[in-house]
Design an enzyme around this catalytic site. Structure first.
Site, short mmCIF file in Angstrom:
data_model
loop_
_atom_site.label_atom_id
_atom_site.label_comp_id
_atom_site.label_asym_id
_atom_site.label_seq_id
_atom_site.Cartn_x
_atom_site.Cartn_y
_atom_site.Cartn_z
N CYS A 338 0.83 -1.20 0.00
CA CYS A 338 0.00 0.00 0.00
C CYS A 338 0.87 1.27 0.00
CB CYS A 338 -0.97 -0.02 1.19
SG CYS A 338 -2.37 1.11 0.98
N HIS A 439 -3.64 -5.51 0.94
CA HIS A 439 -3.49 -5.85 2.35
C HIS A 439 -3.89 -7.31 2.56
CE1 HIS A 439 -2.73 -1.79 3.73
NE2 HIS A 439 -3.77 -1.35 3.04
#
Length: 495
Positions: A338, A439
């Site tokens: 991310c 994630h």
């Protein structure tokens, strides 16, 4: 059909008293006893969040509790989420969607905020209450913050609104338990005090029978019985709510294992991405902002961040950025998730200053990419194939990010993940350098096995099942708590 129970709520004398874990324990206890429970926390402040199946964002503490209940997470379980972007302001997530950034003064100081958010939280609770039995509520921090009482949407105001049987959790390990319990209850008004049905002493070290006199004293002081003394434990692994937990992670370099250094960022988010590596016996993980610890690691992981540009500047100012690039040149693996993935590119831009007052900053230059932070937020669960390693295996994960990452100068890149919806994600430079928005990617065994390649060929495969491991932990937690609280008393307070 099971009898309808009153809502039950766990509140604290302080932050980090262990409310979230005790909540998870009771979620599992009620499930084991044949009920259909669900968790609820009106307002959470955390940088650890999750994307629901509906595409909403919520705090991970209630995700853990939903798992303990055996149900899918939903934003009704955490209708308000505050994600700090700096020391003075937070992004506000309402019912899973961002509604803007607010300073603490604006958030707590405006009358219309208080009433509208409390209304939204109450409606979310009612939706849950219509579907589940019982609702297991969690408070936030201390319930005796008098300066915030009239702005409260999470603690005793919610207890009063829902009529919840409320239990006060006190952390005895930090000391002062008599003063904190007595003072907390004494500062409640009469309506709130009537809802406090019992006291739970948490994190007790040693023989709990030595606290029998303490039970008597607290009952005499407060008029409320101590219904449980939960021992301190370190052998049951439950995902922690926030960065306070990182202080307990004291690992450092360990010979004989694959050492994984996770960069300790100022605004690190979703460090729960790496919990599975703590449990996989092949790895030794540690969080660090020390150059020598980075140099010793086999793998360097760049985690997510709620303020990516500012955290990247922090890495540069402390020599950590240079250490990461040097580690890659010296043959180490560098992987970003991310915000960490965004940092690995050539340039990051924030033209609308969504994260702060930094409009542009140079990236680490490890991946040929450019990221532009925008106002649209992606929150989605995904199914995907990881690399071309094994096209038959479908992995799962979730995205939470603001910003779009594109190839620099239209250079052709290889994606890390090929999503089942036809899209792709991430940039795979080689076995030692790649980044992704996904994630939870390491929860997939195939990804961890790929992580090991070239580092420990004798143990490249491992049968560790993280999902089964977590189920076992919830059951062990429930058994521990059940054996140290008066369950008959607690059930009687719910009928």
């Amino acid at each position: 059909m099971m009898q309808q129970l009153k809502p039950i709520m766990f509140v604290g004398t302080c932050s980090d008293a262990g409310k979230s874990v005790i909540n998870a324990a009771f979620c599992r206890i009620f499930k084991e006893d044949g009920y259909h429970p669900a968790p609820f926390k009106a307002q959470n402040m955390s940088l650890n969040s999750f994307s629901t199946a509906e595409g909403g964002e919520m705090g991970r503490a209630q995700v853990v509790q939903a798992e303990a209940c055996g149900i899918h997470p939903h934003t009704d379980m955490n209708p308000v989420l505050l994600k700090p972007t700096n020391d003075k302001s937070s992004q506000v997530i309402l019912n899973g969607r961002p509604i803007g950034n607010m300073s603490a003064k604006d958030y707590f100081g405006k009358e219309n905020n208080k009433e509208s958010l409390f209304k939204e939280a109450t409606e979310a609770f009612q939706r849950l209450h219509a579907r589940y039995n019982p609702i297991v509520l969690e408070g936030a921090g201390s319930i005796s913050e008098l300066n915030l009482r009239d702005r409260d949407i999470t603690n005793m105001r919610m207890a009063v609104r829902t009529g919840a049987a409320t239990y006060l959790v006190a952390d005895i390990d930090r000391g002062g338990v008599f003063g904190s319990v007595y003072g907390t209850i004494a500062l409640l008004n009469s309506e709130e005090r009537a809802l406090i049905k019992g006291i739970i002493i948490n994190k007790f070290r040693g023989d709990s029978s030595l606290f029998e006199e303490g039970r008597t004293i607290l009952k005499e002081l407060t008029g409320v019985p101590v219904v449980g003394i939960i021992p301190w434990f370190r052998d049951i692994h439950i995902e922690e709510e926030d960065s306070v937990a990182l202080e307990m992670k004291k690992n450092t370099y360990q010979p004989g294992k694959i050492n994984v250094a996770i960069l300790l960022l100022k605004r690190m988010s979703n460090f729960t991405d790496f919990d599975v590596l703590d449990m996989d016996p092949r790895f030794n993980t540690y969080y660090t902002n020390q150059i020598d610890e980075i140099e010793k690691a086999d793998i360097i992981l760049l985690p997510g961040s709620k303020n990516t540009l500012a955290d990247l500047q922090y890495l540069r100012a402390n020599g950590l950025a240079e250490a990461v690039v040097k580690a890659y040149k010296n043959g180490k693996k560098v992987i970003g998730i991310c915000g960490g993935y965004q940092m690995m590119g050539a340039i990051l831009e924030d033209p609308q200053q969504m994260e702060g007052n930094i409009p542009i900053v140079s990236g680490l230059g490890l991946l040929p990419q450019r990221t532009v932070i925008g106002s649209e937020k992606t929150t989605v669960q995904s199914k995907f194939h990881f690399l071309p390693v094994d096209t038959d295996k479908i992995c799962s994960g979730y995205e939470i990010h603001m910003g779009e990452t594109t190839p620099l100068n239209e250079v052709e890149i290889s994606p890390v993940n090929r999503l089942t919806n036809g899209k792709s994600d991430g940039c795979y430079l080689n076995n030692r350098c790649w980044g992704t928005y996904m994630h939870g990617i390491f929860d997939n065994p195939i990804v961890r096995d790929h992580l090991v390649e070239g580092l420990d060929d004798n143990h490249s495969k491992n049968d560790f099942d993280y999902a089964s491991f977590k189920e076992e932990q919830y059951s062990r937690l429930a058994a521990l708590v059940r054996s140290h609280v008066d369950m008959e008393y607690i059930y009687n307070s719910l009928f």
